[in-house]
Motif scaffolding. Sequence first.
Motif, PDB file in Angstrom:
ATOM      1  N   LYS A 410       0.836  -1.239   0.017  1.00 54.71           N
ATOM      2  CA  LYS A 410       0.059   0.083  -0.073  1.00 54.71           C
ATOM      3  C   LYS A 410       0.660   1.285   0.113  1.00 54.71           C
ATOM      4  O   LYS A 410       0.700   2.149  -0.848  1.00 54.71           O
ATOM      5  CB  LYS A 410      -0.967   0.087   1.204  1.00 54.71           C
ATOM      6  N   ARG A 418      -8.315   6.338  -2.918  1.00 57.88           N
ATOM      7  CA  ARG A 418      -9.667   5.575  -2.820  1.00 57.88           C
ATOM      8  C   ARG A 418     -10.576   5.953  -3.655  1.00 57.88           C
ATOM      9  O   ARG A 418     -10.469   6.947  -4.231  1.00 57.88           O
ATOM     10  CB  ARG A 418     -10.208   5.945  -1.333  1.00 57.88           C
ATOM     11  N   SER A 471     -13.395   6.255   3.963  1.00 59.93           N
ATOM     12  CA  SER A 471     -12.233   5.100   4.044  1.00 59.93           C
ATOM     13  C   SER A 471     -11.373   5.562   5.277  1.00 59.93           C
ATOM     14  O   SER A 471     -11.399   6.560   5.637  1.00 59.93           O
ATOM     15  CB  SER A 471     -11.491   5.244   2.655  1.00 59.93           C
ATOM     16  N   SER A 476      -5.248   2.529  -0.940  1.00 61.88           N
ATOM     17  CA  SER A 476      -6.516   1.594  -1.240  1.00 61.88           C
ATOM     18  C   SER A 476      -5.891   0.305  -1.576  1.00 61.88           C
ATOM     19  O   SER A 476      -6.455  -0.810  -1.319  1.00 61.88           O
ATOM     20  CB  SER A 476      -7.167   2.021  -2.533  1.00 61.88           C
ATOM     21  N   TYR A 477      -4.550   0.082  -2.350  1.00 61.05           N
ATOM     22  CA  TYR A 477      -4.334  -1.016  -3.120  1.00 61.05           C
ATOM     23  C   TYR A 477      -3.287  -1.770  -2.523  1.00 61.05           C
ATOM     24  O   TYR A 477      -2.023  -1.112  -2.294  1.00 61.05           O
ATOM     25  CB  TYR A 477      -4.090  -0.659  -4.569  1.00 61.05           C
ATOM     26  N   THR A 479      -5.966  -4.663  -0.251  1.00 61.21           N
ATOM     27  CA  THR A 479      -6.673  -4.388   0.899  1.00 61.21           C
ATOM     28  C   THR A 479      -6.198  -5.175   2.096  1.00 61.21           C
ATOM     29  O   THR A 479      -5.949  -6.257   1.844  1.00 61.21           O
ATOM     30  CB  THR A 479      -8.094  -4.471   0.649  1.00 61.21           C
ATOM     31  N   SER A 540     -14.481  -8.711   2.327  1.00 63.93           N
ATOM     32  CA  SER A 540     -13.621  -7.923   1.601  1.00 63.93           C
ATOM     33  C   SER A 540     -14.395  -7.083   0.760  1.00 63.93           C
ATOM     34  O   SER A 540     -14.144  -5.669   0.760  1.00 63.93           O
ATOM     35  CB  SER A 540     -12.496  -8.333   0.843  1.00 63.93           C
ATOM     36  N   GLY A 544     -15.262  -3.219   1.048  1.00 62.56           N
ATOM     37  CA  GLY A 544     -14.925  -2.491  -0.159  1.00 62.56           C
ATOM     38  C   GLY A 544     -16.185  -1.892  -1.136  1.00 62.56           C
ATOM     39  O   GLY A 544     -16.583  -0.751  -1.063  1.00 62.56           O
ATOM     40  N   HIS A 550     -13.093   0.394  -1.349  1.00 62.99           N
ATOM     41  CA  HIS A 550     -12.029  -0.115  -2.087  1.00 62.99           C
ATOM     42  C   HIS A 550     -12.656  -0.670  -3.388  1.00 62.99           C
ATOM     43  O   HIS A 550     -13.695  -1.071  -3.495  1.00 62.99           O
ATOM     44  CB  HIS A 550     -11.689  -1.531  -1.211  1.00 62.99           C
ATOM     45  N   ASP A 554      -8.540  -4.497  -5.764  1.00 62.42           N
ATOM     46  CA  ASP A 554      -8.060  -4.164  -4.310  1.00 62.42           C
ATOM     47  C   ASP A 554      -8.292  -5.832  -3.816  1.00 62.42           C
ATOM     48  O   ASP A 554      -7.223  -6.235  -3.228  1.00 62.42           O
ATOM     49  CB  ASP A 554      -8.589  -3.233  -3.554  1.00 62.42           C
ATOM     50  N   THR A 555      -9.614  -6.084  -3.773  1.00 59.29           N
ATOM     51  CA  THR A 555      -9.681  -7.242  -3.042  1.00 59.29           C
ATOM     52  C   THR A 555      -9.343  -8.668  -3.776  1.00 59.29           C
ATOM     53  O   THR A 555      -8.869  -9.786  -3.212  1.00 59.29           O
ATOM     54  CB  THR A 555     -11.345  -7.496  -3.028  1.00 59.29           C
ATOM     55  N   SER A 558      -5.589  -8.871  -3.316  1.00 59.77           N
ATOM     56  CA  SER A 558      -5.105  -9.100  -1.974  1.00 59.77           C
ATOM     57  C   SER A 558      -5.491 -10.723  -1.477  1.00 59.77           C
ATOM     58  O   SER A 558      -4.679 -10.981  -0.585  1.00 59.77           O
ATOM     59  CB  SER A 558      -5.978  -8.186  -0.734  1.00 59.77           C
TER      60      SER A 558
END
Length: 601
Positions: A410, A418, A471, A476-477, A479, A540, A544, A550, A554-555, A558
Amino acid sequence: MAKDTSDQHPSGAHAEPTHQTRKSTEASPKSPGRRRFIAGLGAATAAVSTGVLAPIVAASSASARETPDLSTQSDFGGARSGNGLPASVTNKRVGEAFALRVAEATQDALVGPAINVNNGDSARYSDQGGTYTKGLPHDNFGRVDLQAFATFTDALNSGEFSDFQKIVVGGTRTLNGPQGGLAFDLEALDNVQFGQPIVPPAPATASAQNATELLEHYWASLLRDVAFTDYGSSALAAAAAAELGSQPTYFGPRIGGIVTPNLLFRGAFPGETLGPYISQFFIKPTAMGAQQISQQLVTYLPDIDYMTSFGDWLTVQNGNLTGDQNQIDPTRRYACKGRDLAAFTHVDVLYQAYFTAYCVLTSIGVPPNPGNPYIGSKTENGFGTFGAPDFAATLAEVATKALNAVWYQKWFVHLRPRPEAIGGIVQLLMTGQNNETDVTLSPVILSSVGLQQSFSKYGTWLLSQAFPEGSPTHPSYPTGHGTVAGACITVLKFFFNGSFVIPNPQVPSDDGLSLLDYTGSDAGHLTVNGELNKLGHNVSFGHGIHAGIHWRSDTDTSLLLGEAVALSFLKDRARTYNEPFTISIRKFDGTTATISNKGNP
């Protein structure tokens, strides 16, 4: 040494020149277990045995001498001859423990660093409009103060605690733990060793994919209070599915190339499109010992959203609070809609859902992974190793490792803004203030039905938020919720039988007040692995997409990063177990990873 089916580390470090050296080390014979493993690495450890290790060894020598072993001829698997163990350490087990630690650290070091590259937006936009800047001071149009931004990047570049204390912030909220990304770990690869291809550059702000993901957010905000069981009959859900499905850069699941309403906001890993939207692990009543857990939630009242005025939006970007607070629903409910998932993730401990899943796994009688060494034993059972205390404690342990790994990504690689921040740029562009931002956005979002529908509801082009503060104050990236999910799910698959079919599946009623029997045609196909995969996206995406904080990528990224962290951790831990074992798990991509301490599986 354990391996997955690709025989390459998931961090993508196979591209590094050190990989061939690592592979030749892995090819050494290792049976019958950890002691031969230590002996085989005795020579290799010599190169990293001096300097840093010396103070640690000196500090531990006194206690080692308290229980001497007179069999001092042993070199403890290479510890005496090559890796820096002081001559004063004579206890055989202490020597073996030392050799194991050094050998595993050596093997991890030989992997080398991963490739970590961001999407270039920080260099692309002189006003930093495509970079995370929340919590720093901004002007009246949301452009960051560049002098304050310089104090921020100075700290990230130096990594010095004192420089982080000099960051010029814009309000009362503090930046959320950036130095966690610089923490070292002693039982997994280092944070810098995870990267491509697991964590590619985030989609660029101006890209069609980023616009499609933002469009998904606008639709999710409109559907925040529609029960998941009502998606099939909802005209709004049908419109969302149609528009998202028309985008080639929408990467959610499809059936026959079509996005149906019941596929909205789901993940695409094996088992996730089967059964109800909500994972069985999120709703089944369970217990932690004598404490009953109903799984009903404290959630928020419907139709109350935030940051829909530019003044509130700017206050939040500067790191201040608007004074609004979430309104608690006095009725406890099972998670049945997007707002419920957002409410859960607003205040959860990050590994909480997976610890509860562990409780569900035990309460419904899911057997251990077939590779558990105690299966069939008539003389003993697992406890501190391969038993319930090991299962439960390992979830918390791996969660911290995963969190620090994603914090490195991140703060020190990607700095992705975000969704709420890009919603502010949408507002500028749609109100003719193009000269107040350097950023351009794809017509995928600017000409979309979803954006127009959101404007019709809120009277603004901003992305509405489920939380008044929007947020958290970190990029953001990827998550944190997703990376912890990937790690904890992988640990649960390691300990439990993932192919077990969950009995008596249930689904929340559309008001969340009760659980109903799920009688769909796929009711007999909901497996532990599939419902764990689903749980990761429930949590997530709840944090998000449903909350608005998010991006989908991102999810998805992650979860894979968390899986990679857990596999590294489990591979290192394998040699610490005394019991010989070989355990296989099904990864998120459907392939198999094998963890073993008794030779090359």
